[in-house]
Structure formats: structure tokens, C-alpha cells
Design a protein around this motif. Structure first.
Motif: not given
Length: 327
Positions: A262-278
Motif C-alpha cells: 500500500n505504501d510504495e510506487d512501482r516503476y517498470s520499463i518495457a521495450y516492446f519489439l513489434r513487427p513491421e506494420n504491413d
């Protein structure tokens, strides 16, 4: 930042560890291990402590410090970065559904698109422009790590030419690849906000977190297990797109985030590699769909009610069906 323990009696996920330095050295045993864990689990630790790549950990620590300052700003200041796009800018708390029925999500994000970082776009958030060298270094290292794993998987599967996974993730083609900074403000554990169960949209997710809260449901099981934070490591998971591109050979593991203190902020970092749109692939229902369309449709599903989400296999990438079949 302290790594507190999860609630007493919690299950802890027994994840495998992949040594990135050994992948760089093209170690056959480590390459085979990576393939096996993508097929079986879809989730693993990645050891990044080798000097060849350890700068990514230094970058990560500096980004976390920036996050603490940025997310402490008044909401109206952060909303100036809200571009109402899924790969760019600020998202406030409560945009999507949370992990308990009837609850909204409990996190806010700042997103930095790979394409805008590479082009040094004028639309980058001010806080990113102020630390452009840091973000440029961090994003490129994250991209290198994910692409190295893709190339390794292509090699071990003996894929050739256009069939190789990295050929669906070319840097000169538009994609939704993005860096996401996530902040979970202090919240009552009982409110059940957090981050709803889902599989990731893209190909590979490189996640950095120093705090408890991430849970997964391994393929073939129906119980939730915590992922223990680990110094010097990232957590990697296979997303829907790579599962589809592999002909559903790989598993995309269900996961969620729940508040544990209840008493802490949580931080995380995500790098999402996604394919070409087409790029086209066969989705969970056997339909041929463009990667960009799957991305956009799934983001719409994140915002739907729990009732509507339960009627579709999109949010969970069909993995709950796999669990039901194996049960």
C-alpha cells in the motif's frame, strides 16, 4: 529501491535464465536453451551483466531516476504529453480495465516510439529531449538485445531468407516498436486496479523491474505465480506476433500486475519489439491479419469491459484456450 517480498505463501515462477553474452558468442547450448524456453514457457530471465552489454543496466538506472521525477509532476502537466496514440506520449491512470472485475487499471505510462527516437522527432516528449543521449543509447541497446534474440531463434530453426524472424522487423519499415515507462502509484491493495491479464501484442518484450507485482500463468497451468525481481537481469517474454510468426510453435505467456504494497510506487520499463506494420500472420482465430491491425484491435480490447473481454480470445492471445485444452 527495496525488493520487498511478495505476500506469504505466494507461488514463485521457476523461470529459466538465458545468458546474453553466450548468445552473442553463438554458444550452441545457449541458443538451443533459448529456443526451448520460447517453445515451452515464453517467459525467461536474461542475464545482462557481461561488460559487452552492461551499459544497458547503467542506462536503465538513470531512466528510473528520470521516471520518479516525471511521474511526480501534476497530472495536467503530464497530460500535455498525451497524444492519444498507443505508441506515443502519456497515458493517464484508469484508461483500461484492471485485474479485478469492475476495476480500472492502476498505472500511467510515457511512451517513446523507436521511429521517433531514431529520427529525433520534434514530437518527442520534452523530458526525453532533455535527456536525448540517454534515451538514444538505451533504446538502441534494447533494440540490439531483442534483435539478437530474434536472429538466434532464426538460426536455431534454420530459417532462410524472407522466413527469418528479423526479416519481419526491418528498421527501415514502419512498425509500432516502442519504449514504455510504467508507473503504478500507491494504491490500496484491495482496490484491485493493477494491470489486467493479457499477452503482449508484439514479438519480444524486454522488461526491467526492481519490484514485486508481476505475475504469470505458465502455459499448461491455471494458477498465478510471481516473477521475482533479479539484479542485473531483464525479464523477457514472447508476444502474440512472434507466436503467430512461428506458426504458434512459441508460447505467449499470460501475465498481469497486481499491487502488493500500500505504501510504495512501482516503476517498470518495457521495450516492446513489434513487427513491421504491413506483415501478415494468422491470428488466434485463424484469420489473416496485418500486424498493425492486430496491434490496434488489441488496444481497443484493453479498454473494453471485463464482460466483453471474456467473449473474445484477443486479450489473452488464445493462451487461455491452450490452458483449457491441456487441463
Amino acid at each position: 529501491m527495496p525488493m520487498r517480498t511478495p505476500p506469504a505463501g505466494s507461488r514463485i515462477a521457476p523461470l529459466e535464465t538465458i545468458d546474453f553474452a553466450r548468445l552473442l558468442a553463438r554458444d550452441p547450448a545457449e541458443q538451443a536453451k533459448l529456443l526451448d524456453v520460447c517453445i515451452r514457457d515464453g517467459f525467461y530471465y536474461l542475464d545482462l551483466q557481461n561488460p559487452a552489454i552492461s551499459k544497458i543496466l547503467e542506462n536503465k538506472a538513470q531512466v528510473v531516476k528520470m521516471m520518479e521525477e516525471y511521474f511526480a509532476l501534476p497530472n495536467d502537466v503530464k497530460m500535455a504529453d498525451n497524444r492519444r496514440k498507443h505508441t506515443h506520449g502519456f497515458k493517464p491512470v484508469g484508461t483500461f480495465t484492471g485485474f479485478k472485475d469492475g476495476a480500472r487499471d492502476g498505472y500511467e505510462t510515457l511512451k517513446v516510439a523507436y521511429a521517433e527516437m531514431v529520427s529525433h522527432s520534434e514530437f518527442l516528449p520534452t523530458v526525453v529531449k532533455e535527456k536525448e543521449d540517454l534515451f538514444d543509447s538505451f533504446i538502441h541497446l534494447c533494440h540490439l538485445v531483442n534483435k539478437t534474440m530474434l536472429i538466434t531463434l532464426s538460426d536455431v530453426l534454420h530459417l532462410q531468407g524472407a522466413d527469418r524472424f528479423e526479416m519481419h522487423h526491418r528498421e527501415d519499415k514502419p512498425s509500432n516498436t516502442t519504449l514504455v515507462l510504467l508507473h503504478y502509484p500507491q494504491q490500496d491493495i484491495q482496490e484491485g486496479m493493477g494491470h489486467n491479464k493479457h499477452t503482449d501484442i508484439g514479438s519480444l518484450t524486454l522488461l526491467f523491474t526492481e519490484q514485486w507485482g508481476l505475475q504469470l500463468q505458465q502455459p499448461g497451468t491455471a494458477h498465478w505465480e510471481f516473477v521475482a525481481p533479479r539484479d542485473g537481469h531483464a525479464i523477457v517474454n514472447v508476444g502474440d506476433s512472434l507466436r503467430f510468426l512461428s506458426g504458434k510453435k512459441f508460447n505467449s505467456c499470460l501475465h498481469r500486475v497486481i499491487p502488493v504494497a500500500n505504501d510504495e510506487d512501482r516503476y517498470s520499463i518495457a521495450y516492446f519489439l513489434r513487427p513491421e506494420n504491413d506483415i501478415h500472420f494468422e491470428d488466434v482465430d485463424g484469420n489473416k491479419v496485418k500486424a498493425a491491425q492486430w496491434h490496434d484491435d488489441k488496444y481497443v480490447m484493453f479498454g473494453e469491459s471485463h464482460e466483453n473481454q471474456a467473449k473474445s480470445a484477443m486479450l489473452t492471445g488464445g493462451m487461455e484456450r491452450a490452458i483449457e485444452i491441456s487441463a
